[in-house]
Structure formats: C-alpha cells, structure tokens
Design an enzyme around this catalytic site. Sequence first.
Site, PDB file in Angstrom:
ATOM      1  N   SER A  65       0.801  -1.234   0.000  1.00  0.00           N
ATOM      2  CA  SER A  65       0.000   0.000   0.000  1.00  0.00           C
ATOM      3  C   SER A  65       0.833   1.283   0.000  1.00  0.00           C
ATOM      4  O   SER A  65       0.286   2.359  -0.260  1.00  0.00           O
ATOM      5  CB  SER A  65      -0.941   0.021   1.207  1.00  0.00           C
ATOM      6  OG  SER A  65      -2.010  -0.867   1.003  1.00  0.00           O
ATOM      7  N   LYS A  68       0.513   3.256  -3.087  1.00  0.00           N
ATOM      8  CA  LYS A  68      -0.679   4.075  -3.338  1.00  0.00           C
ATOM      9  C   LYS A  68      -0.341   5.570  -3.361  1.00  0.00           C
ATOM     10  O   LYS A  68      -0.930   6.325  -4.126  1.00  0.00           O
ATOM     11  CB  LYS A  68      -1.734   3.810  -2.261  1.00  0.00           C
ATOM     12  CG  LYS A  68      -2.301   2.401  -2.281  1.00  0.00           C
ATOM     13  CD  LYS A  68      -3.192   2.152  -1.052  1.00  0.00           C
ATOM     14  CE  LYS A  68      -3.770   0.745  -1.043  1.00  0.00           C
ATOM     15  NZ  LYS A  68      -4.557   0.473   0.185  1.00  0.00           N
ATOM     16  N   TYR A 245      -4.098   3.368   7.464  1.00  0.00           N
ATOM     17  CA  TYR A 245      -5.381   2.666   7.470  1.00  0.00           C
ATOM     18  C   TYR A 245      -6.323   3.299   8.498  1.00  0.00           C
ATOM     19  O   TYR A 245      -6.323   4.507   8.688  1.00  0.00           O
ATOM     20  CB  TYR A 245      -5.187   1.157   7.719  1.00  0.00           C
ATOM     21  CG  TYR A 245      -4.232   0.501   6.754  1.00  0.00           C
ATOM     22  CD1 TYR A 245      -4.365   0.675   5.379  1.00  0.00           C
ATOM     23  CD2 TYR A 245      -3.186  -0.298   7.201  1.00  0.00           C
ATOM     24  CE1 TYR A 245      -3.497   0.068   4.485  1.00  0.00           C
ATOM     25  CE2 TYR A 245      -2.307  -0.915   6.315  1.00  0.00           C
ATOM     26  CZ  TYR A 245      -2.468  -0.723   4.962  1.00  0.00           C
ATOM     27  OH  TYR A 245      -1.603  -1.318   4.080  1.00  0.00           O
TER      28      TYR A 245
END
Length: 309
Positions: A65, A68, A245
């Site tokens: 991630s 991203k 997150y």
Amino acid sequence: MPCQSSEELNVLVKEAREFTKDGKVADYIPALGRANPHDLSIAIQYPDGQCISAGDIERKMSLQSISKVISLALVLMDRGPSYVFDRVGMEPTGDPFNSIAKLETSSPAKPLNPMINAGALVVTHMIKGNSIDERFQRLLSFIRELGNDATIQYSEEVAKSEFNTAYLNRSLSYFLKQHHIIQEDVEELIDLYTRQCAIEMNCLELARIGLIFAMDGVDPDSGKQIIPVHIARICKTFMVTCGMYNASGEFAIKIGIPAKSGVSGGIMGAVPGKFGIGIFGPALDEKGNSIAGIKLLELLSKNYQLSMF
C-alpha cells in the site's frame, strides 16, 4: 555517501523489536507469509546526503500500500486534481482498508479516499498508457527516479501470489465498474495493481522517496522538482489523514508525521522539511500496520519532537 549505522537508532530498534511478538505477518498473501516476524530495520535520509540506519536495511520488501501514495502522485501529475477527485474522494474512513461498506452507502459510489483499496484501484485505473505493460513501466520508471535506483524491480512471485488471491479487490473493482468509476477489464486492472504492489525496494530507497515528499517534491541530490509542490502536499495530507489505514487518527496524535504503511511491514515517513524515513518490520498489528515499526516511530517522535502538530 554510505549510510552510517547509528547507536541511538540501534537502541530504539532493540526496544521496539520487543513488540514483534505481539504481531503477525501477512500470511493471507502466501508470498508475504514467509517473512521473519522479528525483522526490524530503519534508514533516515537527510537532504544533505547524510543517512543513518539500524538493522538490515538492505533487506528487500514489496511496497504494497505504500505504492498508493506514489501512484497518486503520478496520476495527479498526469490528470490534474479536479479529474482525479471527481472519481475518488478526500475523506478519511474508519473502516478497514479493504472494506466495501462505504461504497454501498455513498452516492455517487466513489471511494472515500485514494489510500483504501477501492480508491487505490481507481487511481491505478487512471495511470496513462496504451497497455498494462506500458502503464506499469511508467509507474516503475517514476519510482526508479524517486528512489535514484534504475535497478528497482517488482517480484513476479509476490505479484502472482497476490493476483491469485485478490478476491476482495476483484469484488471492489466489479462494484466500481458497475457504477462506471472503473471502465477497463477487471482482470487487467488487477494484473496492473498487483504488479504495482509487488514493486520491491529496501529501507534506504524508501527513505529517499520519503525525503522527496518531505522536501515538497524536490530531489535534494539534483535539485530537480520531480513532483510539483502542490501535488507533494496533497500526498502528504493523505498520508496524515489516511496513511495508516483506520489507525490514522491515533497515529497522528501519538506520532504526528506524514507516513504510509504496507502489509509487507514497510512504512515510509516524510518529516516535512527535515528527512525521509524507511522502515521494515513485517509483524503486523490487527489493522495491518508494522507493530514494531509504529513503536519505533513513536519513540523517534517523542525523543526528537518530530510531530508536526
């Protein structure tokens, strides 16, 4: 300039490593499940070329991630903010990174932000190019420039492992295709996205990319503005609000630096105007963040007053 081992960092790494016993590697992606949960390393890259480190900083990790943030920077440069944010939102979410829940209750059904999987899939969908290979090579070239390493590659094994188990990401993609947010073949998008997540680097390269974000997109070695200032700032804002997150709020309060984690155990930090941080610690907490990596950043932030708040 070679990276110097730092006694201060070694002490902090030793303290933080105690927390690895409470974490678990990401074994739902088979290729990541073989990592040593007790690994922990850190590199800090300064604008003057100085680098300090602790642990096995040459150990490779897949970006997962963390990619991203980088794909978002590329797509914002390609398409402009208004195009991108018509298709993906700017708001944090309290849901897990792979949740479909908010898509079902939002109208229009666009993802809340680019750091959750649904939003990242939409961003990857926007990478320009005439084929999956061309689009991937554009992203890889951009990452090689940021990391100042033309040998950065992706792990075919990790990409294949993720592709074969990407049931949730396929579900998200089909939902987004139903609502016309995604308009390409889902299997091709998943192929591109899993290759993106499988790009590998070490803590040194990760810290260097963090430094470029910390310096508002300028490469301190060459003086080149690789990422426009306003785009680097957008990316850092997402790192603060959504980068860890659904633990991002707590992270902002306890640590207070822009950071992005990945389920391989990597964390990229960007202390504005000061330095970049690369961390690898594959044992994860229940939210998917490196458990010892977060503890290490907490110790660093407290000891050196790094919080931007």
